[in-house]
Motif scaffolding. Structure first.
Motif, PDB file in Angstrom:
ATOM      1  N   GLN A 272      71.293  19.777  34.473  1.00 46.97           N
ATOM      2  CA  GLN A 272      72.502  19.464  33.715  1.00 46.97           C
ATOM      3  C   GLN A 272      73.198  20.762  33.285  1.00 46.97           C
ATOM      4  O   GLN A 272      72.583  21.630  32.648  1.00 46.97           O
ATOM      5  CB  GLN A 272      72.142  18.646  32.468  1.00 46.97           C
ATOM      6  N   ALA A 273      74.465  20.902  33.635  1.00 41.75           N
ATOM      7  CA  ALA A 273      75.200  22.140  33.380  1.00 41.75           C
ATOM      8  C   ALA A 273      75.204  22.502  31.893  1.00 41.75           C
ATOM      9  O   ALA A 273      75.160  23.689  31.535  1.00 41.75           O
ATOM     10  CB  ALA A 273      76.633  22.009  33.898  1.00 41.75           C
ATOM     11  N   GLU A 274      75.216  21.479  31.011  1.00 43.56           N
ATOM     12  CA  GLU A 274      75.297  21.786  29.574  1.00 43.56           C
ATOM     13  C   GLU A 274      73.992  22.393  29.032  1.00 43.56           C
ATOM     14  O   GLU A 274      73.970  22.913  27.906  1.00 43.56           O
ATOM     15  CB  GLU A 274      75.657  20.529  28.776  1.00 43.56           C
ATOM     16  N   THR A 275      72.910  22.337  29.813  1.00 49.84           N
ATOM     17  CA  THR A 275      71.650  22.939  29.363  1.00 49.84           C
ATOM     18  C   THR A 275      71.529  24.414  29.745  1.00 49.84           C
ATOM     19  O   THR A 275      70.583  25.090  29.330  1.00 49.84           O
ATOM     20  CB  THR A 275      70.444  22.189  29.956  1.00 49.84           C
ATOM     21  N   LEU A 276      72.476  24.904  30.525  1.00 49.77           N
ATOM     22  CA  LEU A 276      72.404  26.294  30.987  1.00 49.77           C
ATOM     23  C   LEU A 276      72.888  27.240  29.896  1.00 49.77           C
ATOM     24  O   LEU A 276      73.743  26.888  29.086  1.00 49.77           O
ATOM     25  CB  LEU A 276      73.277  26.473  32.237  1.00 49.77           C
ATOM     26  N   PRO A 277      72.363  28.457  29.864  1.00 45.21           N
ATOM     27  CA  PRO A 277      72.876  29.446  28.911  1.00 45.21           C
ATOM     28  C   PRO A 277      74.337  29.744  29.202  1.00 45.21           C
ATOM     29  O   PRO A 277      74.795  29.656  30.350  1.00 45.21           O
ATOM     30  CB  PRO A 277      71.989  30.673  29.141  1.00 45.21           C
ATOM     31  N   THR A 278      75.077  30.113  28.167  1.00 42.00           N
ATOM     32  CA  THR A 278      76.485  30.467  28.356  1.00 42.00           C
ATOM     33  C   THR A 278      76.563  31.794  29.125  1.00 42.00           C
ATOM     34  O   THR A 278      75.592  32.556  29.173  1.00 42.00           O
ATOM     35  CB  THR A 278      77.188  30.647  27.001  1.00 42.00           C
ATOM     36  N   PRO A 279      77.718  32.090  29.729  1.00 44.39           N
ATOM     37  CA  PRO A 279      77.861  33.386  30.397  1.00 44.39           C
ATOM     38  C   PRO A 279      77.523  34.565  29.486  1.00 44.39           C
ATOM     39  O   PRO A 279      76.902  35.535  29.919  1.00 44.39           O
ATOM     40  CB  PRO A 279      79.334  33.398  30.823  1.00 44.39           C
ATOM     41  N   GLN A 280      77.911  34.484  28.202  1.00 43.15           N
ATOM     42  CA  GLN A 280      77.614  35.571  27.275  1.00 43.15           C
ATOM     43  C   GLN A 280      76.104  35.671  27.016  1.00 43.15           C
ATOM     44  O   GLN A 280      75.546  36.768  26.943  1.00 43.15           O
ATOM     45  CB  GLN A 280      78.361  35.356  25.963  1.00 43.15           C
ATOM     46  N   GLN A 281      75.431  34.518  26.877  1.00 45.76           N
ATOM     47  CA  GLN A 281      73.972  34.530  26.698  1.00 45.76           C
ATOM     48  C   GLN A 281      73.283  35.111  27.930  1.00 45.76           C
ATOM     49  O   GLN A 281      72.320  35.870  27.821  1.00 45.76           O
ATOM     50  CB  GLN A 281      73.466  33.109  26.447  1.00 45.76           C
ATOM     51  N   LYS A 282      73.808  34.752  29.076  1.00 50.40           N
ATOM     52  CA  LYS A 282      73.209  35.229  30.326  1.00 50.40           C
ATOM     53  C   LYS A 282      73.334  36.748  30.432  1.00 50.40           C
ATOM     54  O   LYS A 282      72.393  37.441  30.842  1.00 50.40           O
ATOM     55  CB  LYS A 282      73.887  34.539  31.516  1.00 50.40           C
ATOM     56  N   LEU A 283      74.498  37.264  30.055  1.00 52.64           N
ATOM     57  CA  LEU A 283      74.671  38.721  30.052  1.00 52.64           C
ATOM     58  C   LEU A 283      73.728  39.379  29.049  1.00 52.64           C
ATOM     59  O   LEU A 283      73.156  40.440  29.311  1.00 52.64           O
ATOM     60  CB  LEU A 283      76.119  39.075  29.712  1.00 52.64           C
ATOM     61  N   SER A 284      73.533  38.736  27.894  1.00 53.43           N
ATOM     62  CA  SER A 284      72.613  39.275  26.899  1.00 53.43           C
ATOM     63  C   SER A 284      71.186  39.317  27.435  1.00 53.43           C
ATOM     64  O   SER A 284      70.455  40.283  27.201  1.00 53.43           O
ATOM     65  CB  SER A 284      72.655  38.431  25.620  1.00 53.43           C
ATOM     66  N   ILE A 285      70.797  38.258  28.153  1.00 51.40           N
ATOM     67  CA  ILE A 285      69.457  38.224  28.745  1.00 51.40           C
ATOM     68  C   ILE A 285      69.276  39.395  29.703  1.00 51.40           C
ATOM     69  O   ILE A 285      68.263  40.104  29.669  1.00 51.40           O
ATOM     70  CB  ILE A 285      69.216  36.879  29.459  1.00 51.40           C
ATOM     71  N   LEU A 286      70.273  39.620  30.565  1.00 50.97           N
ATOM     72  CA  LEU A 286      70.168  40.711  31.524  1.00 50.97           C
ATOM     73  C   LEU A 286      70.133  42.060  30.814  1.00 50.97           C
ATOM     74  O   LEU A 286      69.309  42.925  31.140  1.00 50.97           O
ATOM     75  CB  LEU A 286      71.352  40.664  32.499  1.00 50.97           C
ATOM     76  N   HIS A 287      71.017  42.237  29.865  1.00 54.39           N
ATOM     77  CA  HIS A 287      71.094  43.482  29.099  1.00 54.39           C
ATOM     78  C   HIS A 287      69.737  43.787  28.458  1.00 54.39           C
ATOM     79  O   HIS A 287      69.179  44.890  28.610  1.00 54.39           O
ATOM     80  CB  HIS A 287      72.173  43.305  28.031  1.00 54.39           C
ATOM     81  N   ASN A 288      69.170  42.801  27.758  1.00 55.82           N
ATOM     82  CA  ASN A 288      67.892  42.988  27.079  1.00 55.82           C
ATOM     83  C   ASN A 288      66.755  43.222  28.068  1.00 55.82           C
ATOM     84  O   ASN A 288      65.830  44.005  27.798  1.00 55.82           O
ATOM     85  CB  ASN A 288      67.578  41.765  26.216  1.00 55.82           C
ATOM     86  N   THR A 289      66.821  42.543  29.203  1.00 54.96           N
ATOM     87  CA  THR A 289      65.766  42.669  30.212  1.00 54.96           C
ATOM     88  C   THR A 289      65.723  44.085  30.789  1.00 54.96           C
ATOM     89  O   THR A 289      64.656  44.689  30.909  1.00 54.96           O
ATOM     90  CB  THR A 289      65.969  41.635  31.341  1.00 54.96           C
ATOM     91  N   ILE A 290      66.897  44.597  31.141  1.00 54.09           N
ATOM     92  CA  ILE A 290      66.952  45.963  31.672  1.00 54.09           C
ATOM     93  C   ILE A 290      66.408  46.949  30.633  1.00 54.09           C
ATOM     94  O   ILE A 290      65.574  47.810  30.941  1.00 54.09           O
ATOM     95  CB  ILE A 290      68.403  46.325  32.053  1.00 54.09           C
ATOM     96  N   ASN A 291      66.868  46.795  29.407  1.00 58.25           N
ATOM     97  CA  ASN A 291      66.438  47.675  28.320  1.00 58.25           C
ATOM     98  C   ASN A 291      64.913  47.653  28.178  1.00 58.25           C
ATOM     99  O   ASN A 291      64.253  48.693  28.129  1.00 58.25           O
ATOM    100  CB  ASN A 291      67.103  47.204  27.019  1.00 58.25           C
ATOM    101  N   ARG A 292      64.351  46.463  28.138  1.00 66.54           N
ATOM    102  CA  ARG A 292      62.907  46.316  27.898  1.00 66.54           C
ATOM    103  C   ARG A 292      62.079  46.840  29.066  1.00 66.54           C
ATOM    104  O   ARG A 292      61.044  47.490  28.863  1.00 66.54           O
ATOM    105  CB  ARG A 292      62.562  44.835  27.644  1.00 66.54           C
TER     106      ARG A 292
END
Length: 472
Positions: A272-292
């Protein structure tokens, strides 16, 4: 999210990354992943079996070593996010007839490519290769050993994709005995809610048990696959997954972006599309992942890939030997690719060719004693030059004018005059630097490397990138 955040890597003078929100918004368009150039959308049905036979003949005459890829499409379970070519079935008896056909196809290709050429790289992908029962795995590899010059030296790269849910007590010892020395484990996420939403229930201790057993047996360069952008993921939940993975300490990590395309991939209609993270959340996930991951000591190899500094991928990148093909990043740049099974893509120095995606159609061709190639592309000299340039940028993050002249007997500034003009905004934005001798991808440009590569892609010059996923 903070802008202009720099992440330093111990092995580089420059920081590994600079995260700049404004640049990401400007350049995060659609674009190829450049596992090939020309990309697969350029493959044409006008490319015939006869064309492939001629390409194989030229490859044989070159004497280059071989990479052997096998597509094993069967899966016992349907993962809702999956976009791979697969067959969902619980019937293990389907495996042997498929493998018998693969060996028939292998016999045809061994004659064309040359049975004596050393197979330095071998990969089983899928689907779920560990769907195959032990005796079927043994039969397939024994057949390959009769048809091809399989290697046993430490420098061989024999890898297999593993679903930890499809591993019993015999699986890993069997793969080790058959000559595999590297594995990739599908994980995606350790969060139970996310796993349930994508129909992949895989407790952390199951993954950990497989990884530990692989290490005990002697497998090297163990890779874990993660996916961000899945249902119910948040920056906080994915950070917990990442901590669990870092504790497992894989040699390599692949962190892929989920592209929700239910119109193209039917299994994704269950998400279900409404269960997916927002584009901003997705960018935050990537940002934090690279950092970590950088903080944990991993090096950024490129695109979605990370490796420990002593891993062969990281070493190859530092030494300028890294290469990219349909299996992703590789250290075996000099191998021609013999690909077997439904939908498999082969490669020589001047051609790409793909088997039929449809299993019954592929089976019918093999049963008739014919190759199942249905499309491909022959490379012009310009294609090969551009492939080399894109490879340098996406693998080494640099393009040296003198090296280009030595390899191609061309002047880079003259050959790519238009491209260098179009690159100037990226130079001004500090994605890439040009000192007159070398084009060097800058920390802010590493994340946007696909956008940089597109400048040199003649087929994208008209802006036709809508058939590709977003860059980030």
């Amino acid at each position: 999210m903070a802008s202009d955040t720099a992440f330093a890597a111990s092995t580089n003078e420059l920081p590994a990354f600079i995260w700049d929100d404004a640049l990401i918004r400007r350049y995060d368009l659609s674009g190829p992943r450049y596992t090939s150039y020309p990309t697969a959308v350029e493959f044409t049905p006008n490319y015939s079996v006869e064309d492939m036979v001629k390409a194989a003949g030229r490859s044989k005459a070159s004497g280059r070593p071989l990479s052997l890829y096998t597509h094993l499409p069967f899966c016992a379970h349907l993962c809702y996010y999956c976009a791979c070519n697969k067959v969902i079935t619980k019937k293990r008896d389907k495996a042997m007839p498929y493998v018998e056909r693969v060996l028939k196809e292998a016999a045809l290709q061994a004659k064309l490519f040359g049975a004596d050429r050393p197979v330095q790289q071998l990969h089983w992908g899928g689907g779920t290769p560990t769907f195959l029962p032990r005796d079927v795995m043994q039969h397939l590899m024994a057949g390959y050993a009769e048809l091809f010059n399989l290697q046993s030296g430490d420098d061989r790269d024999y890898s297999v994709e593993i679903d930890p849910r499809e591993v019993d007590q015999d699986t890993l010892p069997t793969l080790w005995e058959l000559g595999f020395n590297r594995i990739s484990l599908g994980v995606q996420d350790v969060n139970p809610k996310v796993q349930k939403a994508v129909n992949r229930i895989q407790p952390r201790d199951m993954t950990e048990a497989v990884l530990n057993e692989a290490r005990r047996l002697g497998f090297r360069s163990i890779n874990l696959d993660l996916i961000y952008g899945l249902p119910y993921q948040t920056p906080e939940s994915f950070a917990e997954t990442l901590e669990a993975v870092i504790e497992m300490s894989p040699d390599r990590l692949s962190v892929f972006s989920y592209a929700h395309l239910p119109d193209r991939f039917y299994p994704q209609t269950r998400i279900q599309a409404e269960t997916l993270p927002t584009p901003q959340q997705k960018l935050s996930i990537l940002h934090n992942t690279i950092n970590r991951l950088l903080d944990a000591g991993y090096e950024y190899i490129g695109m979605d890939h990370f490796a420990k500094p002593d891993d062969s991928l990281a070493v190859a990148q530092r030494e300028g030997r890294l290469h990219r093909n349909f299996q992703g990043y590789t250290t075996h740049a000099d191998c021609d690719l013999v690909s077997l099974g439904v939908s498999a893509i082969g490669q020589t120095d001047d051609a790409y060719f793909q088997n039929n995606h449809d299993l019954p159609a592929w089976e019918a061709e093999i049963d008739a004693g014919r190759l199942a190639v249905i499309r491909g592309v022959g490379l012009t000299r310009d294609d090969r030059i551009r492939r080399w340039v894109i490879g340098q940028l996406i693998c080494q993050f640099r393009l040296d004018r003198q090296q280009f002249a030595d390899v191609w007997q061309e002047d880079l500034d003259r050959y790519f005059a238009d491209e260098l003009t179009r690159l100037k905004p990226m130079v001004q934005d500090e994605l890439i630097a040009d000192d007159g001798q070398t084009l060097q991808v800058q920390p802010a440009g590493r994340l946007l490397i696909r956008a940089i590569c597109q400048i040199f892609d003649l087929y994208r010059k008209e802006g036709a990138s809508q058939r590709f996923s977003r860059i980030i």
